[in-house]
Design an enzyme around this catalytic site. Sequence first.
Site: not given
Ligand code: IPM
Ligand code: MG
Length: 361
Positions: A146, A195, A227, A251, A255
Amino acid sequence: MNLNIGVIKGDGIGPEIVTEAMKVLDRVGEVFGHTCSYEQLLLGGASIDVHGVPLTDETIEKAKACDAVLMGSIGGDARTSPWYRLEPSKRPEAGLLKIRKALNLFANLRPAVLYKELKGACPLKEELTEGGFDLMIMRELTGGLYFGERKTVEKDGVLTAYDSLTYNETEIRRIAKRAFDIAGKRRGKVTSVDKANVLDSSRLWRKVVEEVAKDYPDVTLEHMLVDNCAMQLVKDPKQFDVILTENMFGDILSDEASMVTGSIGMLASASLNETKFGLYEPSGGSAPDIAGKGVANPIATILSAAMMLRFSFDLDREADAVERAVAEVLQAGYRTIDIMSEGKTQIGTSEMGDRIAEFIR
Ligand code: IPM
Ligand code: MG
């Protein structure tokens, strides 16, 4: 104590959920004898609308002058929002990445806890989550893909895009130490996710993490390929204590972990540097589809405020009170729509904030 808090309401559901977290902080102030002063800061689309850029240098300076920053969410619907007609470096997300880098917030803690009251919202089979689970993702936040160089070029009429993934040993060492420190105060296990069967950056990651592990004889280290980790999180989430991983893997896995807890609306986060300063935000996005409807779940933001009390202000009792209030409100059967189940009482964003504030004693 006076808590000098920067507030980034941001975009989408951001303003609604942050308002509830401030309500809860004010209540904590009343009950425990603190005052909260808030400095409003603009980030993301909200900043673009005013300044044309997602983050100004002035905002960075103002943020630095606060003890901690509480944030909602940034970004909009990429298909319809004018923010996404700007070049990528001027879009809302670029502002978030920039503030993380400017404040050196390299350690991102994302706890994923299954509340027993929300077992019904967890999509996994009951036998997999018997007794609940409680894991912490330690995501590296200011390096890797990133923040690597990127470009898109046309070569012989063919568009080609580059993103580069770089980690140096200093970056890996400091985040690894954080993970081991936290694991030492929890159940004493670090799962380092990489990985390494493909990537050089992962092979270095593994090597440095193993070196750091030597200083923590009481913490067990295991390595897991990303994975496989994605699979294990839905197969047996109870096996994890602290998951240590690089930026993009963290990231994605966070989620996934949030959904296993029932809803992304429950997942708090803290982004920390080497000092007591931190940026606290829910892990979820700005959810433009439900923005302004008063239905968003403010719990992740409220739990992020609890993390702020704990990490930036050393107010453990106050943080406990907030976390307990959240659990009690869930026990009392109140739910926002994302965690609603049969027989419970559905309430909106602001009522959820009211209920949690009332339970703070
Ligand atoms: C998070 C979000 C951010 C990230 C985005 C909005 C840039 O997805 O905080 O997880 O990828 O860090
Ligand atoms: Mg995120």
